[in-house]
Design an enzyme around this catalytic site. Structure first.
Site, short mmCIF file in Angstrom:
data_model
loop_
_atom_site.label_atom_id
_atom_site.label_comp_id
_atom_site.label_asym_id
_atom_site.label_seq_id
_atom_site.Cartn_x
_atom_site.Cartn_y
_atom_site.Cartn_z
N LYS A 1 44.04 42.88 59.62
CA LYS A 1 43.17 43.09 60.78
C LYS A 1 41.80 42.45 60.59
CE LYS A 1 45.36 47.25 62.63
NZ LYS A 1 45.21 48.67 63.00
N ASP B 1 46.40 47.40 56.23
CA ASP B 1 45.84 46.79 57.45
C ASP B 1 44.87 45.66 57.16
OD1 ASP B 1 47.13 48.03 59.56
OD2 ASP B 1 45.75 49.74 59.62
N HIS C 1 54.66 47.44 57.20
CA HIS C 1 54.36 48.83 57.57
C HIS C 1 54.61 49.15 59.04
CE1 HIS C 1 50.49 46.83 58.47
NE2 HIS C 1 50.24 47.82 59.31
N HIS D 1 48.72 40.80 62.77
CA HIS D 1 47.96 41.20 61.59
C HIS D 1 48.86 41.45 60.38
CE1 HIS D 1 48.99 45.45 62.62
NE2 HIS D 1 48.75 45.70 61.34
#
Length: 407
Positions: free
Chosen positions: A268, A265, A319, A293
């Site tokens: 982000k 992540d 993902h 993101h």
């Protein structure tokens, strides 16, 4: 900020692992070399059996013994999987010295080339002590083989000598001198190559540690930006370790995949906190920004060197992809990297079971049923099967690493 990643607890022992992996590869090469010796012995047996008048029973016993010994490294390394054991290299050298001794006893001067093979094989391990060990063992084998060949000259190819002292001076000493000379050369070559190998290992360890440290740092930045990301990162990394290991990857790759998953992540960081921590449902425009993101993550990582960062880049990008092609980027089925398919299950499992501003976390049982329901849709059926088999481990991780703040 206090780090939630304890470098000491990770204890990857990178240098030791690389050294062990190097020994494992050399052991594999040695086992292949011994299988080549088996083929050579078989050809030599056929020649001696049909082309000479040597005693057939003696030929069978000696060649069968030599072939059996030559297969021991394959049994230990390839079948029993002791390729990482420190003692394995000594067993390999003992085996090849025994074979050389048997052939020198049986064939005398015709088998001279094989007495050098233990030294050559020992030099593959970049271990000076092993070279000396092989030299000493082969010297003992030379003395023993010449003694038995002289003592039982009516059975073996004899020597034109009246006494064993004459055999020692005419045959044993010259052979030992040749072995000793090759050992000295091998000793210094191994010393030089060992320094080069250690230097290369140190550089590889430094690069891997730098990559791991960078990932941990970015993970901590993610935690500081969002109130729940840190625990999510730790749980997902643990879930990925379970599925990667269940997939049959070796321990090194399992740790790499687990570590790389902490960066999934990272994109982000480019998303505003107003959208990240918004307590209400996102608008269509905000949702589209949030979806970006994955592309931000790819852009941040795609030019970073090293396999670890390459894996992190793949996970950051893919993902949110789904098996049926309805994910963020529209990738479908086998187009999605396998580790990303693992990541999809881990990420969704944690997202569903965790409390957020906008929802209450699902029960473990409901989440389990949902992931099964989405098999073949959102998730690779093979990965879902692994998830089912290791669901107890997922539950243990979920309970062991709870969110610090409840909503």
């Amino acid at each position: 900020m206090e780090s939630f990643y304890d470098w000491g607890s990770i204890n990857l022992n990178n240098k030791e692992k690389l050294i062990q992996d190097n020994y494992s590869k050399v052991n594999q090469i040695s086992a292949r070399c011994m299988r080549v010796i088996v083929a050579i012995l078989a050809l030599a047996f056929v020649y001696c059996y049909f082309g000479t008048d040597m005693d057939e029973s003696v030929l069978i016993v000696f060649f069968a013994s030599a072939i059996f010994i030559a297969l021991i490294p394959t049994l230990i390394i390839n079948i029993l999987k002791f390729d990482h054991a420190p003692v394995t290299k000594h067993i390999v050298i003992i085996c090849v010295c025994l074979i050389a001794t048997l052939m020198l006893t049986l064939l005398s001067t015709y088998a001279y080339p094989i007495m050098l093979f233990p030294i050559l094989l020992a030099s593959l391990y970049y271990n000076q002590t092993l070279v000396l060990f092989a030299s000493l063992l082969m010297s003992c084998g030379i003395v023993g083989s010449n003694y038995f060949a002289f003592r039982f000259s009516d059975v073996f190819i004899g020597f034109p000598c009246e006494s064993f002292e004459e055999v020692m001076m005419s045959y044993v000493v010259p052979q030992i001198v040749v072995v000793f000379g090759l050992s000295v050369a091998a000793y210094f070559i191994v010393q030089r190559n060992s320094m080069m190998i250690n230097s290369a290992i140190n550089m590889a360890v430094t690069m891997q540690d730098n990559q791991t440290g960078l990932i941990f740092s970015f993970a901590e930045i993610s935690e500081s930006k969002s109130k729940f990301t840190g625990e999510h990162i730790k749980r997902v990394a643990a879930y990925m370790r379970v599925l990667a290991k269940a997939s049959g990857f070796d321990d090194e790759y399992v740790e790499m995949v687990s570590t790389a998953s902490m960066m999934h992540d990272i994109g982000k960081l480019m998303i505003s906190e107003e959208i990240l921590d918004k307590p209400d449902k996102l608008t269509d425009e905000e949702y589209q920004i949030m979806k970006n993101h994955v592309l931000y993550g790819e852009a941040l990582l795609e030019k970073c060197p090293g396999e670890l960062m390459h894996l992190a880049c793949i996970l950051a990008k893919e993902h949110h992809e789904r098996w049926d092609g309805t994910g963020y980027l529209g990738m479908k089925g086998e187009e999605i990297a396998y580790i990303s398919r693992l990541m999809a299950v881990c990420d969704v499992f944690d997202a569903l079971t965790s409390d957020r501003y906008y929802k209450k976390g699902w029960s473990l049982e409901d989440t389990f049923d949902e992931i099964i329901r989405l098999s073949g849709k959102s998730f690779d059926p093979k990965v879902v099967k692994l998830f089912i088999q290791h669901f107890d481990e997922f539950k243990e991780i979920h309970n062991r690493i709870p969110d610090k703040q409840k909503y």
